[in-house]
Design a protein around this motif. Structure first.
Motif, PDB file in Angstrom:
ATOM      1  N   UNK A 258       0.842  -1.191   0.000  1.00  0.00           N
ATOM      2  CA  UNK A 258       0.000   0.000   0.000  1.00  0.00           C
ATOM      3  C   UNK A 258       0.881   1.247   0.000  1.00  0.00           C
ATOM      4  N   UNK A 259       0.426   2.293  -0.661  1.00  0.00           N
ATOM      5  CA  UNK A 259       1.244   3.513  -0.734  1.00  0.00           C
ATOM      6  C   UNK A 259       1.100   4.360   0.528  1.00  0.00           C
ATOM      7  N   UNK A 260       0.055   4.099   1.303  1.00  0.00           N
ATOM      8  CA  UNK A 260      -0.200   4.916   2.492  1.00  0.00           C
ATOM      9  C   UNK A 260      -1.262   5.978   2.229  1.00  0.00           C
ATOM     10  N   UNK A 261      -1.700   6.076   0.973  1.00  0.00           N
ATOM     11  CA  UNK A 261      -2.748   7.050   0.637  1.00  0.00           C
ATOM     12  C   UNK A 261      -4.062   6.278   0.523  1.00  0.00           C
ATOM     13  N   UNK A 262      -4.971   6.515   1.433  1.00  0.00           N
ATOM     14  CA  UNK A 262      -6.258   5.806   1.363  1.00  0.00           C
ATOM     15  C   UNK A 262      -7.381   6.631   1.972  1.00  0.00           C
ATOM     16  N   UNK A 263      -8.615   6.219   1.654  1.00  0.00           N
ATOM     17  CA  UNK A 263      -9.793   6.896   2.192  1.00  0.00           C
ATOM     18  C   UNK A 263     -10.830   5.857   2.575  1.00  0.00           C
ATOM     19  N   UNK A 264     -11.674   6.199   3.510  1.00  0.00           N
ATOM     20  CA  UNK A 264     -12.768   5.303   3.917  1.00  0.00           C
ATOM     21  C   UNK A 264     -14.094   5.869   3.422  1.00  0.00           C
TER      22      UNK A 264
END
Ligand code: GAL
Length: 390
Positions: A258-264
């Motif tokens: 994972x790149x560390x950029x995420x959203x819920x």
């Protein structure tokens, strides 16, 4: 004389057209029926994921065996290939369970679900992600208690895939849309795991702060898909936070982490079995299921102009008979048909938890209405020509 030649030509072309329609075998999809491969055996690739590479479709899925034990991974991930989407060739097992080392994450009897494969143009590797539940150890007998993602890769789409590791996504990383209350201490009354369905979660997911609970050890990831955008950035989309909330997480450049950029998204809406597509006009649509185990439920859909939202919920895309059970099936993938503009196939599983090997496949064409909503309709028998009629 001129008239005679014209009449002759018309006759010849009519004759040719007639012969053509006799010799051209018309192919169809028969949703929910047995589907035989090139060996005359029902296709065994459940919870499937699809890849188009070098003019071929690759269908990766869970290999199931007979009886209830078939709900666990006894064999591994099965591959079939096709040039036309109707006829599938058995290419065998591309990721095998480990039968020797009980400490392996993918030891026989673990749970491997919803494998998806994408191709990384830079590294030239084929990267597989799947929902993984290693065989529970110690006190735990919760078969779905790990909520991890497994990662494997290969130099060839035909495998064999080499298992790399399993992860709980984004350990120690907050999503882009984290809220202040998530960063506060989590009440000691919050359990380390709930049952996985809405009936088990006593409050709204944010009142419990499940995101904060799992911040250190990584977020839960069960039902999942992968999506590669037009700019080659790939995303892992999975049911997280005790299945209550969907996470969309950008992968690293090599697609292996994972790149560390995420959203819920959709907190406490319990979306499972996510599938995603993007139209030529740049609209993203998600179709997912509710959360009722192997039993079918009404599907949901959502639309967005950007993968990271805002997503607008659109409700159940299914119409006609059996729309409330998604035609007795649960989504697994949305496949763009090659060579046809905005032609997408909704792909789903009709599970048979008592005898999983007999699980059926429900494929239906997706209707995009005004580039605003998506619709599905039951069809006993259809083929790709349907996309030319719209
Ligand atoms: C479903 C899920 C399946 C499988 C099943 C187990 O909700 O979509 O992939 O995990 O639960 O009960």
């Amino acid at each position: 004389m001129k008239l005679k030649t014209t009449t002759f030509l018309i006759l010849v072309s009519a004759l040719l057209a007639c012969c053509n329609s006799i010799t051209k075998e018309e192919k169809f999809f028969y949703p929910g029926q047995e589907w035989l491969d090139d060996n005359g055996v029902h296709i065994n690739a459940h919870g499937g994921g699809f890849l188009f590479h070098d003019n071929k479709y690759f269908w990766y899925g869970e290999h199931k065996v007979e009886g209830e034990i078939g709900n666990t991974a006894q064999v591994g991930v099965h591959l079939y290939t096709s040039e036309n989407l109707y006829d599938w060739k058995d290419e065998g097992i591309v990721l095998a369970v480990n039968e020797k080392d009980p400490s392996s994450d993918i030891y026989k009897g673990c749970i491997i679900e919803r494998p998806k494969v994408i191709f990384n143009k830079k590294t030239k590797k084929f990267v597989m992600w799947f929902h993984l539940e290693p065989v529970p150890t110690g006190e735990s007998n919760n078969a779905y208690g790990s909520a991890k993602s497994g990662i494997a890769y290969s130099d060839s789409p035909y495998g064999p895939f080499e298992y790399i590791r399993s992860v709980r996504p984004n350990a120690g990383v907050w999503p882009l849309n984290v809220q202040d209350f998530h960063k506060k201490e989590v009440s000691s009354e919050v359990k380390s795991i709930y049952g996985g369905g809405p009936e088990h979660l006593p409050k709204h997911v944010d009142s419990l702060n499940i995101l904060g609970r799992d911040f250190q050890k990584g977020q839960m990831a069960r039902d999942m898909t992968l999506f590669v955008d037009d700019n080659d950035i790939a995303y892992h989309i999975y049911s997280s936070e005790d299945n209550s909330t969907l996470h969309i997480s950008q992968l690293s450049e090599d697609y292996l982490s994972h790149s560390g950029k995420y959203k819920r998204f959709f907190p406490s809406k319990f979306n499972e079995a996510p599938a995603i597509m993007k139209t030529s006009a740049g609209k993203y649509f998600i179709i997912a299921s509710g959360c009722t185990g192997w039993s079918p439920n009404p599907a949901r859909s959502a639309v967005s102009d950007h993968i990271f939202g805002p997503w607008k919920e659109l409700g159940n895309p299914c119409t006609s008979k059996d729309s409330l059970t998604t035609y007795y099936s649960q989504s697994t993938y949305i496949l763009p048909v090659q060579g046809k503009k905005d032609a997408f196939i909704f792909m789903a599983d009709r599970w048979k938890p008592d005898n999983p090997i007999d699980g059926r496949y429900v494929w239906l064409p997706i209707k995009i209405v005004d580039n605003k909503i998506v619709r599905l309709e039951w069809n006993d028998k259809w083929n790709l020509d349907i996309f030319d009629k719209n």
